[in-house]
Design a protein around this motif. Structure first.
Motif, PDB file in Angstrom:
ATOM      1  N   ARG A   6      23.782  29.513  49.127  1.00 40.47           N
ATOM      2  CA  ARG A   6      22.729  30.538  49.048  1.00 40.47           C
ATOM      3  C   ARG A   6      23.333  31.901  48.744  1.00 40.47           C
ATOM      4  N   ARG A   7      24.529  32.124  49.327  1.00 41.81           N
ATOM      5  CA  ARG A   7      25.130  33.460  49.199  1.00 41.81           C
ATOM      6  C   ARG A   7      26.633  33.312  48.984  1.00 41.81           C
ATOM      7  N   ILE A   8      27.158  33.987  47.974  1.00 48.12           N
ATOM      8  CA  ILE A   8      28.611  33.949  47.770  1.00 48.12           C
ATOM      9  C   ILE A   8      29.174  35.369  47.816  1.00 48.12           C
ATOM     10  N   ALA A   9      30.509  35.441  48.030  1.00 54.22           N
ATOM     11  CA  ALA A   9      31.175  36.751  48.046  1.00 54.22           C
ATOM     12  C   ALA A   9      32.318  36.735  47.052  1.00 54.22           C
ATOM     13  N   ILE A  10      32.636  37.927  46.531  1.00 52.99           N
ATOM     14  CA  ILE A  10      33.784  38.079  45.626  1.00 52.99           C
ATOM     15  C   ILE A  10      34.796  38.985  46.316  1.00 52.99           C
ATOM     16  N   SER A  11      36.084  38.579  46.239  1.00 53.13           N
ATOM     17  CA  SER A  11      37.150  39.420  46.787  1.00 53.13           C
ATOM     18  C   SER A  11      38.179  39.683  45.694  1.00 53.13           C
ATOM     19  N   THR A  12      38.614  40.944  45.534  1.00 54.49           N
ATOM     20  CA  THR A  12      39.710  41.251  44.607  1.00 54.49           C
ATOM     21  C   THR A  12      40.888  41.739  45.439  1.00 54.49           C
ATOM     22  N   GLY A  13      42.039  41.044  45.315  1.00 57.13           N
ATOM     23  CA  GLY A  13      43.185  41.379  46.169  1.00 57.13           C
ATOM     24  C   GLY A  13      44.455  41.625  45.374  1.00 57.13           C
ATOM     25  N   GLY A  14      45.410  42.342  45.990  1.00 55.94           N
ATOM     26  CA  GLY A  14      46.696  42.636  45.340  1.00 55.94           C
ATOM     27  C   GLY A  14      46.565  43.772  44.342  1.00 55.94           C
ATOM     28  N   GLY A  15      47.595  43.956  43.519  1.00 58.71           N
ATOM     29  CA  GLY A  15      47.568  45.030  42.518  1.00 58.71           C
ATOM     30  C   GLY A  15      46.441  44.802  41.520  1.00 58.71           C
ATOM     31  N   ASP A  16      45.795  45.873  41.083  1.00 58.51           N
ATOM     32  CA  ASP A  16      44.693  45.677  40.125  1.00 58.51           C
ATOM     33  C   ASP A  16      45.243  45.246  38.767  1.00 58.51           C
ATOM     34  N   ALA A  17      44.378  44.682  37.935  1.00 59.01           N
ATOM     35  CA  ALA A  17      44.777  44.256  36.589  1.00 59.01           C
ATOM     36  C   ALA A  17      43.562  44.376  35.682  1.00 59.01           C
ATOM     37  N   PRO A  18      43.762  44.801  34.431  1.00 62.76           N
ATOM     38  CA  PRO A  18      42.619  44.931  33.523  1.00 62.76           C
ATOM     39  C   PRO A  18      41.928  43.577  33.328  1.00 62.76           C
TER      40      PRO A  18
ATOM     41  N   GLY B  65      43.475  51.254  32.257  1.00 65.66           N
ATOM     42  CA  GLY B  65      42.785  51.236  30.969  1.00 65.66           C
ATOM     43  C   GLY B  65      41.959  49.998  30.735  1.00 65.66           C
ATOM     44  N   THR B  66      41.429  49.957  29.521  1.00 69.44           N
ATOM     45  CA  THR B  66      40.475  48.917  29.168  1.00 69.44           C
ATOM     46  C   THR B  66      41.198  47.612  28.817  1.00 69.44           C
ATOM     47  N   PRO B  67      40.685  46.446  29.271  1.00 68.62           N
ATOM     48  CA  PRO B  67      41.349  45.186  28.917  1.00 68.62           C
ATOM     49  C   PRO B  67      41.237  44.888  27.424  1.00 68.62           C
ATOM     50  N   THR B  68      42.241  44.235  26.880  1.00 71.00           N
ATOM     51  CA  THR B  68      42.188  43.812  25.471  1.00 71.00           C
ATOM     52  C   THR B  68      41.073  42.771  25.317  1.00 71.00           C
ATOM     53  N   THR B  69      40.734  42.464  24.071  1.00 71.07           N
ATOM     54  CA  THR B  69      39.708  41.446  23.816  1.00 71.07           C
ATOM     55  C   THR B  69      40.124  40.119  24.453  1.00 71.07           C
ATOM     56  N   PHE B  70      41.420  39.772  24.310  1.00 69.11           N
ATOM     57  CA  PHE B  70      41.911  38.509  24.879  1.00 69.11           C
ATOM     58  C   PHE B  70      41.668  38.484  26.388  1.00 69.11           C
ATOM     59  N   ASP B  71      42.044  39.575  27.073  1.00 68.17           N
ATOM     60  CA  ASP B  71      41.890  39.603  28.535  1.00 68.17           C
ATOM     61  C   ASP B  71      40.428  39.617  28.967  1.00 68.17           C
TER      62      ASP B  71
END
Ligand code: F6P
Length: 380
Positions: free
Chosen positions: A18-30, A309-315
């Protein structure tokens, strides 16, 4: 992909979401925001509610630190226009590993406690049925521990370092390499104008992927990576030979984790509760080269510019594919897996396997052979 009968078995083990969560951990990345967008839209389309956990799992572990209680409701509106944005709208952290959380004692020493069960309980309290954990090796190890403690979880491989063994690529890597390559291109003209040796230090931790790929594409004369301990005299000889051939400048791409033969890597600091911070090898090499060759040498540290910065098209595309695949995996009843690029598909790999080995540069790979054939020195 799973067969119908295995899928049914998995769904029986994993009740309705019914409900999910998102977690972003560690160093950021584009690409982090692109994953968040794909996960959110995929979940909303299935009728699931989505929340983002602030700064890794801090929003669950320390909700009182956040005016909104540590969880951000995610709607179509909140993920509109974020695909191309660097960073993460949820925030992230690479301090305070919940598996070994540092607690300062009265005498100034630290005790390390496992807080993973608190996260599992916290998710239950918040009626979170499953988590999409976006991270590198550290965050995915945490994800696996949470899975083993009963949390339904899917991992998404993120890191500019590209050091996860079970995926052909992690998102963020291509953007970092593209930026580093552009920097090498720019440095050529100034190096030539001043007849200098330019040493360019790049991130990558204990793997040399960024320096290797950018170094080849950006036509560096030498590439120094952690996988091949270097001999400074061999690099110096390379730059002297270039001067003798009338090429009066040299470009050296060096990974932050590179180390001299018989020596150790250059560590800036080791802080309690986080991994050691690397840096300084570029400066050391530039000074040594100037001393040995007499040629003026400068160093540049690309640092966090590689993560911004902005991620490349590939990323962007890879991030969107990973996010959508993570939601499909949950819908199929999967848990404890990481989505992985295995062209032309995205497959599922157990988190335990995905985090058991670091992916380093293979010395007999085609990319390495290409560099050798091009006459690039590795200082060996
Ligand atoms: O893992 C990604 C990375 O950018 C590494 O390349 C680098 O060594 C490290 O993170 C730097 O971390 P911080 O931003 O905490 O200094």
């Amino acid at each position: 992909m799973s067969s119908d009968s295995t899928r049914k078995r998995r769904n029986a083990r994993n009740p309705r979401i019914r409900r999910i969560a998102i977690s972003t951990g560690g160093g950021d990345a584009p690409g982090l925001n692109a994953v968040i967008r794909a996960v959110t839209i995929g979940a909303l389309r299935r009728g699931w509610e989505v929340v983002g956990i602030r700064e890794g799992y801090n929003g669950i572990l320390m909700p009182e630190d956040y005016p909104d209680g540590g969880l951000i409701p995610l709607s179509l509106e909140s993920v509109r226009g974020i695909t191309h944005l660097g960073g993460t709208i949820l925030g992230t952290t690479n301090k305070g590993d919940p598996l070994e959380f540092p607690v300062r004692q009265k005498d100034g020493s630290y005790k390390f406690v496992d807080r993973s069960m608190e996260i599992v309980r916290g998710c239950k309290k918040q009626k979170i049925d499953a988590v999409i954990a976006i991270g590198g090796d550290g965050s995915l190890m945490i994800a696996n521990a949470l899975y083993e403690k009963g949390l339904r979880i899917i991992g998404v491989p993120k890191t500019i370092d590209n050091d996860l063994s079970e995926t052909v690529a992690t998102f963020g890597f291509d953007t970092a390499v593209s930026f580093a390559t552009e920097c090498l291109d720019r440095l050529h003209s100034t190096a030539e104008a001043h007849r200098r040796i330019m040493v360019v230090e790049m991130m990558g931790r204990y793997a040399g992927w960024i320096a290797l790929h950018a170094g080849i594409a950006g036509t560096a004369d030498a590439i120094l990576i952690p996988e091949i301990p270097y001999d400074i005299d061999i690099i110096a000889r390379k730059t002297i030979e270039r001067v003798e051939q009338g090429k009066r400048f040299s470009i050296i791409a060096v990974a932050e984790g590179a180390k001299p033969k018989g020596g150790t890597r250059s560590v800036v600091e080791k802080e309690i509760g986080r991994s050691e911070r690397l840096g300084g090898v570029g400066e050391t090499i530039a000074k040594q080269l100037q001393k040995i060759t007499g040629q003026e040498s400068r160093y540049v540290v690309l640092g966090h510019l590689q993560r911004g910065g902005t991620p490349t098209t590939f990323d962007r595309l890879l991030s969107l594919r990973f996010g959508a695949a993570a939601i499909r995996a949950l819908a199929e009843g999967e848990s404890g897996i990481m989505v992985a690029l295995d062209p032309p598909t995205v497959r599922y790999v157990p988190l335990k396997k995905a985090t058991s080995r670091m992916k380093v540069v293979s010395l007999d790979s085609d990319t390495m052979l290409t560099a050798r054939d091009l006459g690039i020195s590795f200082g060996d």
